[in-house]
Write a protein that holds these residues in place. Structure first.
Motif, short mmCIF file in Angstrom:
data_model
loop_
_atom_site.label_atom_id
_atom_site.label_comp_id
_atom_site.label_asym_id
_atom_site.label_seq_id
_atom_site.Cartn_x
_atom_site.Cartn_y
_atom_site.Cartn_z
N LEU A 121 0.80 -1.23 0.00
CA LEU A 121 0.00 0.00 0.00
C LEU A 121 0.83 1.28 0.00
N SER A 122 2.12 1.18 -0.35
CA SER A 122 2.88 2.39 -0.66
C SER A 122 2.32 2.99 -1.93
N ASP A 153 5.04 6.28 8.36
CA ASP A 153 5.83 5.42 9.26
C ASP A 153 4.94 4.33 9.84
N LEU A 154 4.30 3.58 8.93
CA LEU A 154 3.35 2.56 9.37
C LEU A 154 4.02 1.22 9.65
N TYR A 155 5.14 0.98 9.00
CA TYR A 155 5.69 -0.37 8.99
C TYR A 155 6.49 -0.70 10.24
N MET A 156 6.73 0.33 11.11
CA MET A 156 7.40 0.09 12.38
C MET A 156 6.40 -0.15 13.51
N ASP A 157 5.13 0.09 13.22
CA ASP A 157 4.04 -0.10 14.18
C ASP A 157 3.41 -1.47 13.89
N ILE A 158 3.54 -2.41 14.83
CA ILE A 158 3.15 -3.78 14.55
C ILE A 158 1.65 -3.91 14.23
N LYS A 159 0.81 -3.13 14.91
CA LYS A 159 -0.62 -3.19 14.63
C LYS A 159 -0.92 -2.63 13.25
N ALA A 160 -0.37 -1.46 12.96
CA ALA A 160 -0.59 -0.84 11.64
C ALA A 160 -0.04 -1.72 10.53
N ASN A 161 1.14 -2.29 10.76
CA ASN A 161 1.76 -3.15 9.76
C ASN A 161 0.89 -4.37 9.47
N THR A 162 0.30 -4.95 10.51
CA THR A 162 -0.57 -6.11 10.35
C THR A 162 -1.82 -5.74 9.55
N LEU A 213 -5.21 5.07 9.09
CA LEU A 213 -4.33 4.15 9.81
C LEU A 213 -3.10 4.89 10.33
N ALA A 214 -2.60 5.85 9.54
CA ALA A 214 -1.44 6.64 9.97
C ALA A 214 -1.77 7.47 11.21
N LYS A 259 -3.41 6.29 13.60
CA LYS A 259 -3.58 5.25 14.63
C LYS A 259 -5.03 4.87 14.88
N ASN A 260 -5.83 4.93 13.84
CA ASN A 260 -7.20 4.40 13.92
C ASN A 260 -7.11 2.91 13.58
N TYR A 261 -6.95 2.10 14.62
CA TYR A 261 -6.67 0.68 14.41
C TYR A 261 -7.91 -0.15 14.08
N GLN A 262 -9.07 0.48 13.99
CA GLN A 262 -10.26 -0.23 13.55
C GLN A 262 -10.66 0.18 12.14
N CYS A 263 -9.86 1.04 11.50
CA CYS A 263 -10.26 1.60 10.20
C CYS A 263 -10.37 0.54 9.11
N HIS A 264 -9.64 -0.59 9.25
CA HIS A 264 -9.73 -1.63 8.22
C HIS A 264 -11.13 -2.24 8.18
N LEU A 265 -11.77 -2.32 9.35
CA LEU A 265 -13.11 -2.88 9.42
C LEU A 265 -14.10 -2.00 8.65
N LEU A 266 -13.96 -0.71 8.83
CA LEU A 266 -14.87 0.24 8.19
C LEU A 266 -14.53 0.43 6.72
N PHE A 267 -13.25 0.31 6.39
CA PHE A 267 -12.85 0.38 4.98
C PHE A 267 -13.49 -0.74 4.17
N LEU A 268 -13.67 -1.90 4.78
CA LEU A 268 -14.30 -3.01 4.06
C LEU A 268 -15.76 -2.71 3.74
#
Length: 228
Positions: A52-53, A80-89, A122-123, A125-134
């Motif tokens: 997703l770059s 700087d998402l790839y150093m954050d384990i939750k964001a990276n996942t 996600l940048a 730090k909205n760690y639930q945004c993937h759910l809503l993006f779907l």
């Protein structure tokens, strides 16, 4: 030769030094590109191959039955998402997801913008945004549920009714769906931590019914473990 901005969805090493890239581009939708020498020791650009770059590609037209080749690429927007384990996942899960369902998608400016919006969320730090993006994806694809006065979402028909039709779609989960579908800014919808797993499972069930040949992403198990 032309310039093309696109989100990198996946890449596969080809031979010793080359790679095949799958991207969703702003002008041509889903595209597959061949990039030569990216894994050579002197090539520092391989560090830019992150899911997703947003990259700007210089494209050479395909020859014969081949695929277009990339003569160069630059990073358009980085986080700087790839150093954050939750964001990276989350990034790996969504890129895996998009790589599957966008294979036949043509130019779609709304979809391109929505991917950018998701990455920005996600940048922040909205760690639930993937759910809503779907859910955003379902709206763009034209298969989101139809809203009515019903309480329970029926995943097969895509409508709400007064009687539950699926064990995952109880009153709480159905209510989150309805709130998200009604929201002017979908990302303000709150998904309680205790319901995130069930809500994600409900999304996958819905995709199974409404997206042709949908398969559960291989990265699902990892994202479930991270958010337990």
């Amino acid at each position: 030769m032309n310039l093309q901005n696109g989100f990198l969805l996946s890449y596969i090493k080809y031979g010793e030094n080359d790679a095949v890239l799958h991207c969703f581009t702003e002008e041509d939708g889903f595209q597959t590109y061949f990039v030569k020498g990216i894994y050579s020791k002197r090539n520092k650009k391989k560090a830019l191959l992150q899911p997703l770059s947003m990259l700007s590609f210089t494209i050479n037209p395909a020859r014969g039955n081949g695929i277009p080749s990339v003569s160069g690429f630059e990073l358009v927007k980085g986080h700087d998402l790839y150093m954050d384990i939750k964001a990276n996942t989350v990034i790996f899960f969504i890129s895996d997801f998009l790589n599957q369902i966008l294979r036949h998608e043509n130019k779609n400016p709304g979809l391109f913008f929505s991917i950018d919006e998701f990455v920005n969320e996600l940048a922040c730090k909205n760690y639930q945004c993937h759910l809503l993006f779907l859910i955003t994806l379902l709206k763009i694809q034209g298969v989101a549920p139809l809203i009515n006065d019903g309480i329970y979402l029926d995943p097969e028909t895509g409508t709400f009714s007064d009687r539950a039709s699926h064990q995952l779609f109880g009153e709480e989960i159905s209510s989150i769906w309805k709130t998200a579908l009604f929201a002017e800014n979908l990302y303000t919808t709150k998904v309680p931590n205790s319901l995130r797993k069930d809500f994600l499972d409900s999304l996958l069930v819905y995709y199974h019914y409404h997206i042709t040949d949908f398969k559960i992403p291989a990265s699902l198990e990892v994202i479930q473990q991270i958010f337990e």
